[in-house]
Write a protein that holds these residues in place. Sequence first.
Motif, PDB file in Angstrom:
ATOM      1  N   VAL A  88      -6.234   0.000  54.469  1.00  0.00           N
ATOM      2  CA  VAL A  88      -5.119   0.906  54.205  1.00  0.00           C
ATOM      3  C   VAL A  88      -5.297   1.550  52.835  1.00  0.00           C
ATOM      4  CG1 VAL A  88      -3.531  -0.485  55.592  1.00  0.00           C
ATOM      5  CG2 VAL A  88      -3.713  -0.912  53.137  1.00  0.00           C
ATOM      6  N   ALA A  89      -4.304   2.326  52.413  1.00  0.00           N
ATOM      7  CA  ALA A  89      -4.352   2.965  51.091  1.00  0.00           C
ATOM      8  C   ALA A  89      -3.937   1.961  50.017  1.00  0.00           C
ATOM      9  CB  ALA A  89      -3.421   4.173  51.068  1.00  0.00           C
ATOM     10  N   LEU A  90      -4.677   1.996  48.877  1.00  0.00           N
ATOM     11  CA  LEU A  90      -4.510   0.918  47.904  1.00  0.00           C
ATOM     12  C   LEU A  90      -3.270   0.925  47.019  1.00  0.00           C
ATOM     13  CD1 LEU A  90      -7.612  -0.778  46.631  1.00  0.00           C
ATOM     14  CD2 LEU A  90      -6.884  -0.249  48.923  1.00  0.00           C
ATOM     15  N   PRO A  91      -2.889   2.022  46.419  1.00  0.00           N
ATOM     16  CA  PRO A  91      -1.871   1.911  45.373  1.00  0.00           C
ATOM     17  C   PRO A  91      -0.597   1.240  45.863  1.00  0.00           C
ATOM     18  CG  PRO A  91      -2.777   4.129  45.444  1.00  0.00           C
ATOM     19  CD  PRO A  91      -3.296   3.409  46.644  1.00  0.00           C
ATOM     20  N   ARG A  92      -0.093   1.630  46.999  1.00  0.00           N
ATOM     21  CA  ARG A  92       1.171   1.067  47.477  1.00  0.00           C
ATOM     22  C   ARG A  92       0.966  -0.347  48.016  1.00  0.00           C
ATOM     23  NH1 ARG A  92       2.834   6.687  50.310  1.00  0.00           N
ATOM     24  NH2 ARG A  92       3.087   7.874  48.373  1.00  0.00           N
ATOM     25  N   LEU A  93      -0.256  -0.631  48.454  1.00  0.00           N
ATOM     26  CA  LEU A  93      -0.572  -2.003  48.844  1.00  0.00           C
ATOM     27  C   LEU A  93      -0.505  -2.898  47.612  1.00  0.00           C
ATOM     28  CD1 LEU A  93      -1.637  -4.061  50.925  1.00  0.00           C
ATOM     29  CD2 LEU A  93      -3.952  -3.363  50.292  1.00  0.00           C
ATOM     30  N   VAL A  94      -1.059  -2.399  46.511  1.00  0.00           N
ATOM     31  CA  VAL A  94      -1.039  -3.152  45.253  1.00  0.00           C
ATOM     32  C   VAL A  94       0.412  -3.347  44.784  1.00  0.00           C
ATOM     33  CG1 VAL A  94      -1.642  -3.032  42.804  1.00  0.00           C
ATOM     34  CG2 VAL A  94      -3.362  -2.479  44.549  1.00  0.00           C
ATOM     35  N   ILE A  95       1.212  -2.292  44.911  1.00  0.00           N
ATOM     36  CA  ILE A  95       2.629  -2.399  44.538  1.00  0.00           C
ATOM     37  C   ILE A  95       3.299  -3.519  45.332  1.00  0.00           C
ATOM     38  CG2 ILE A  95       4.892  -1.250  44.658  1.00  0.00           C
ATOM     39  CD1 ILE A  95       3.405   1.414  44.203  1.00  0.00           C
ATOM     40  N   ALA A  96       3.060  -3.516  46.642  1.00  0.00           N
ATOM     41  CA  ALA A  96       3.720  -4.506  47.503  1.00  0.00           C
ATOM     42  C   ALA A  96       3.256  -5.917  47.175  1.00  0.00           C
ATOM     43  CB  ALA A  96       3.456  -4.183  48.970  1.00  0.00           C
ATOM     44  N   ILE A  97       1.969  -6.082  46.928  1.00  0.00           N
ATOM     45  CA  ILE A  97       1.461  -7.405  46.556  1.00  0.00           C
ATOM     46  C   ILE A  97       2.128  -7.862  45.263  1.00  0.00           C
ATOM     47  CG2 ILE A  97      -0.566  -8.663  45.722  1.00  0.00           C
ATOM     48  CD1 ILE A  97      -2.262  -6.965  47.664  1.00  0.00           C
ATOM     49  N   MET A  98       2.198  -6.972  44.288  1.00  0.00           N
ATOM     50  CA  MET A  98       2.770  -7.327  42.990  1.00  0.00           C
ATOM     51  C   MET A  98       4.257  -7.662  43.104  1.00  0.00           C
ATOM     52  SD  MET A  98       0.881  -4.460  40.599  1.00  0.00           S
ATOM     53  CE  MET A  98       1.630  -4.979  39.065  1.00  0.00           C
ATOM     54  N   GLU A  99       4.987  -6.776  43.773  1.00  0.00           N
ATOM     55  CA  GLU A  99       6.447  -6.957  43.807  1.00  0.00           C
ATOM     56  C   GLU A  99       6.854  -8.142  44.691  1.00  0.00           C
ATOM     57  OE1 GLU A  99       8.706  -3.445  44.533  1.00  0.00           O
ATOM     58  OE2 GLU A  99       7.929  -2.412  42.754  1.00  0.00           O
ATOM     59  N   ASN A 100       6.166  -8.364  45.781  1.00  0.00           N
ATOM     60  CA  ASN A 100       6.535  -9.440  46.703  1.00  0.00           C
ATOM     61  C   ASN A 100       6.142 -10.810  46.192  1.00  0.00           C
ATOM     62  OD1 ASN A 100       7.799  -8.498  49.352  1.00  0.00           O
ATOM     63  ND2 ASN A 100       6.086  -7.050  49.144  1.00  0.00           N
TER      64      ASN A 100
END
Length: 421
Positions: A384-396
């Motif tokens: 998938v696309a990274l930036p929002r994946l990274v956001i979700a990993i960080m925030e969750n």
Amino acid sequence: MLDIRFVRENADAVKAAMINRNAEVDVDALLALDSRRRAIVAEAEVLKAERNKISKSIGLMIKEGKDPESIKAEVREMGDKISAFDEDLRKIDAQLREGLLYIPNMPSATTPVGKDENDNPVIRFWGEKKTFDFEPAMHWDLGASLKLFDLERGAKIAGSGFPLFTGRGAKLERGLIQFMLDLHTEENGYTEIAPPFMCNDVAMTGTGQLPKFAEDMYAVPLDGLYPIPTAEVPVTNMYGNEILDQELPICLTAYTPCFRREAGSAGKDTRGLLRVHQFDKVEMVKFTTPETSAEEHEKLTLDAEKVLQKLGLHYRVIELCTGDLGFSAAKCYDIELWAPAQDKWLEVSSCSNFHDYQARRANIRYRNEDKKTTFVHTINGSGVALPRLVIAIMENNQNADGSIDLPEALWPYMGGLQKLA
RNA sequence: GGAGAGGUGUCUGAGUGGUUUAAAGAGCACGCUUGGAAAGCGUGUGUGCGCGAGAGUGUACCGGGGGUUCGAAUCCCCCCCUCUCCGCCA
């Protein structure tokens, strides 16, 4: 693009589809051009047939020692007429093609009719919302305190929207890319491609970025090149102007950076990594027969979901309605990750079936069972696309102390590191 | 960037102005032959567009685009790509 013959024979259906898409297209003007074109072709070809015949007889006359001068003058006149027809034809063909290039794809019969994003049905959920006994922090604060990225310095050297990852943040990017590529190549059956990161205007036209969406892309006019907005462009167009003799489906995956000007979205989602001009993405692309494309589209969407499942992230799949569907797509699922601090769903993948729309623009064909050349169907999706994946990993996965637990699937890709602290 | 050599159909490869409607061979498909296969023989074998219910027929296409000519794969101009050598370079 659409087949002009299809438009001719289904004018009402095309007009209705354009209304459902909120697209303004003058179908009748196009059909008028088409009928003019066919009239001219018919007339010109009669003349050409005659000229070919007479030219051949001139050759014979010369061989027999006769003088062909009188006939030559006549044929020359014919040639002038033919040139005039050809000139007209060239113009009309160009207008017709240009017109067709601006017509979006016909939505699939299974695509829900709707006005805008509010009419997009949710297809399914996976996982559930995480609860916190503290106020979850925003990813930009976490990223700054853990020194995962330095957006100020990125802005200094390129401008805002060009993120600069540092240390473990940079390693996380690389690790995620490799994790996804390994998953798609080893478990999902895709072949890895490392394509050019810039493409020419032919390729950009093939997948539908040009001519209509030129201002969404960066450009290098000196060399006639565009930094790619998605790997879809090089990976789809690699088979442009070919008749494929391989067995279908062809399933490819590629990591590339993506460059987008995001014109028209200035001021929206500007903070952190929410919407950036350059981002990393792993893409999946399939070339299929018309018979199997619907099924392959569903499978590709599941392949993208598998990435999120392995990372243990709560997501939902929505289907885009006709009013929200992308220009080239016939049917499209978006996958959205839950971001608790944002309190929002974030789109990380868009899985589209283009039917033969891109194949016709890029001229990608195969031979069907009757040996007849047929346009393939193309399908692609972010995986998938990274930036929002990274956001979700960080925030969750954040903890009260500001540290972030890494999903177990990533540990091998982070050199054994289990926690960002 | 400079110099040279190339680009022809699925492939190899001939063709330097006129029955080229692109030779020939290979491959592929079908048929004959065979107990079966191979070999052999025969037939067929591209793409787009127009017209036609169809059989079919016309037209265009020899890397791309223009031009010369009654007629261009062939002659002229521009561009692209591949290879070799030189230069520069991670």
